[in-house]
Design a protein around this motif. Structure first.
Motif, PDB file in Angstrom:
ATOM      1  N   ASP A   6       4.404  -4.206  -6.877  1.00 11.46           N
ATOM      2  CA  ASP A   6       4.237  -4.924  -5.614  1.00 11.46           C
ATOM      3  C   ASP A   6       3.023  -5.844  -5.697  1.00 11.46           C
ATOM      4  O   ASP A   6       1.891  -5.432  -5.460  1.00 11.46           O
ATOM      5  CB  ASP A   6       4.087  -3.910  -4.478  1.00 11.46           C
ATOM      6  N   THR A   7       3.262  -7.114  -6.039  1.00  9.79           N
ATOM      7  CA  THR A   7       2.152  -8.051  -6.251  1.00  9.79           C
ATOM      8  C   THR A   7       1.408  -8.372  -4.958  1.00  9.79           C
ATOM      9  O   THR A   7       0.205  -8.626  -4.988  1.00  9.79           O
ATOM     10  CB  THR A   7       2.641  -9.362  -6.909  1.00  9.79           C
ATOM     11  N   ASP A   8       2.106  -8.363  -3.821  1.00  7.83           N
ATOM     12  CA  ASP A   8       1.429  -8.625  -2.550  1.00  7.83           C
ATOM     13  C   ASP A   8       0.391  -7.543  -2.266  1.00  7.83           C
ATOM     14  O   ASP A   8      -0.732  -7.837  -1.849  1.00  7.83           O
ATOM     15  CB  ASP A   8       2.426  -8.701  -1.398  1.00  7.83           C
ATOM     16  N   LEU A   9       0.759  -6.311  -2.518  1.00  6.45           N
ATOM     17  CA  LEU A   9      -0.167  -5.199  -2.290  1.00  6.45           C
ATOM     18  C   LEU A   9      -1.335  -5.259  -3.274  1.00  6.45           C
ATOM     19  O   LEU A   9      -2.469  -4.980  -2.905  1.00  6.45           O
ATOM     20  CB  LEU A   9       0.563  -3.862  -2.398  1.00  6.45           C
ATOM     21  N   HIS A  49     -10.941  -7.952   7.238  1.00  8.68           N
ATOM     22  CA  HIS A  49     -10.395  -7.215   6.096  1.00  8.68           C
ATOM     23  C   HIS A  49      -9.528  -6.045   6.555  1.00  8.68           C
ATOM     24  O   HIS A  49      -8.480  -5.768   5.958  1.00  8.68           O
ATOM     25  CB  HIS A  49     -11.521  -6.722   5.181  1.00  8.68           C
ATOM     26  N   LEU A  50      -9.941  -5.366   7.613  1.00  9.12           N
ATOM     27  CA  LEU A  50      -9.139  -4.266   8.157  1.00  9.12           C
ATOM     28  C   LEU A  50      -7.807  -4.774   8.701  1.00  9.12           C
ATOM     29  O   LEU A  50      -6.779  -4.105   8.558  1.00  9.12           O
ATOM     30  CB  LEU A  50      -9.919  -3.533   9.247  1.00  9.12           C
ATOM     31  N   GLU A  55      -2.019  -5.073   8.292  1.00  8.85           N
ATOM     32  CA  GLU A  55      -0.795  -5.863   8.196  1.00  8.85           C
ATOM     33  C   GLU A  55      -0.024  -5.558   6.915  1.00  8.85           C
ATOM     34  O   GLU A  55       1.200  -5.652   6.891  1.00  8.85           O
ATOM     35  CB  GLU A  55      -1.120  -7.356   8.289  1.00  8.85           C
ATOM     36  N   ALA A  56      -0.735  -5.184   5.858  1.00  5.82           N
ATOM     37  CA  ALA A  56      -0.086  -4.827   4.591  1.00  5.82           C
ATOM     38  C   ALA A  56       0.445  -3.397   4.617  1.00  5.82           C
ATOM     39  O   ALA A  56       1.125  -2.973   3.685  1.00  5.82           O
ATOM     40  CB  ALA A  56      -1.071  -5.003   3.439  1.00  5.82           C
ATOM     41  N   GLY A  57       0.119  -2.659   5.672  1.00 10.34           N
ATOM     42  CA  GLY A  57       0.600  -1.287   5.795  1.00 10.34           C
ATOM     43  C   GLY A  57      -0.216  -0.266   5.040  1.00 10.34           C
ATOM     44  O   GLY A  57       0.193   0.881   4.892  1.00 10.34           O
ATOM     45  N   VAL A  58      -1.397  -0.663   4.574  1.00 13.33           N
ATOM     46  CA  VAL A  58      -2.249   0.239   3.789  1.00 13.33           C
ATOM     47  C   VAL A  58      -3.008   1.208   4.691  1.00 13.33           C
ATOM     48  O   VAL A  58      -3.216   2.357   4.325  1.00 13.33           O
ATOM     49  CB  VAL A  58      -3.233  -0.576   2.909  1.00 13.33           C
ATOM     50  N   VAL A  59      -3.416   0.724   5.865  1.00 13.71           N
ATOM     51  CA  VAL A  59      -4.125   1.591   6.815  1.00 13.71           C
ATOM     52  C   VAL A  59      -3.409   1.566   8.156  1.00 13.71           C
ATOM     53  O   VAL A  59      -2.647   0.642   8.449  1.00 13.71           O
ATOM     54  CB  VAL A  59      -5.605   1.167   7.006  1.00 13.71           C
ATOM     55  N   GLU A  60      -3.665   2.585   8.938  1.00 12.51           N
ATOM     56  CA  GLU A  60      -3.173   2.605  10.311  1.00 12.51           C
ATOM     57  C   GLU A  60      -4.337   2.941  11.233  1.00 12.51           C
ATOM     58  O   GLU A  60      -5.347   3.485  10.783  1.00 12.51           O
ATOM     59  CB  GLU A  60      -2.014   3.571  10.485  1.00 12.51           C
TER      60      GLU A  60
END
Length: 102
Positions: A6-9, A49-50, A55-60
């Motif tokens: 996943d290059t976007d991630l 940054h948060l 938006e990338a789904g890495v954090v909630e």
């Protein structure tokens, strides 16, 4: 066997501050104030940054009174790790395959 990652991630996590945030959130759920203290980044910069990480789904987020807490989504990190594991397995197999030159 999947051999793409996943290059976007990867782009999202390539930023040093975002990677630092992810590393901190891997240890505990933190609010913006804690993250400012831990990283030394300005609050507005950190919030940007948060937002990217969210938006990338890495954090909630988790609202708690007037604070917003951030927590890492381990499934996203595990998925990326799995993609790299599959890529490494493919590379091991590819070492045995050699395309002949014309």
């Amino acid at each position: 066997m999947m051999t793409s990652v996943d290059t976007d991630l990867i782009r999202v996590l390539a930023d040093p501050l975002r990677l630092r945030i992810v590393t901190l959130l891997a240890k505990e759920t933190l609010c913006t104030t804690h993250l400012v203290e831990e990283t030394g980044a300005r609050q507005t910069n950190l919030s940007n940054h948060l937002r990217v990480l969210r938006e990338a789904g890495v954090v909630e987020t988790e609202p708690c009174g007037r604070y917003t807490y951030y927590k890492l989504r381990p499934d996203v990190i595990a998925s990326l790790a799995g993609q790299f594991t599959e890529l490494a397995a493919s590379a091991r197999t590819a070492a045995e395959n050699k395309r002949a030159c014309p």
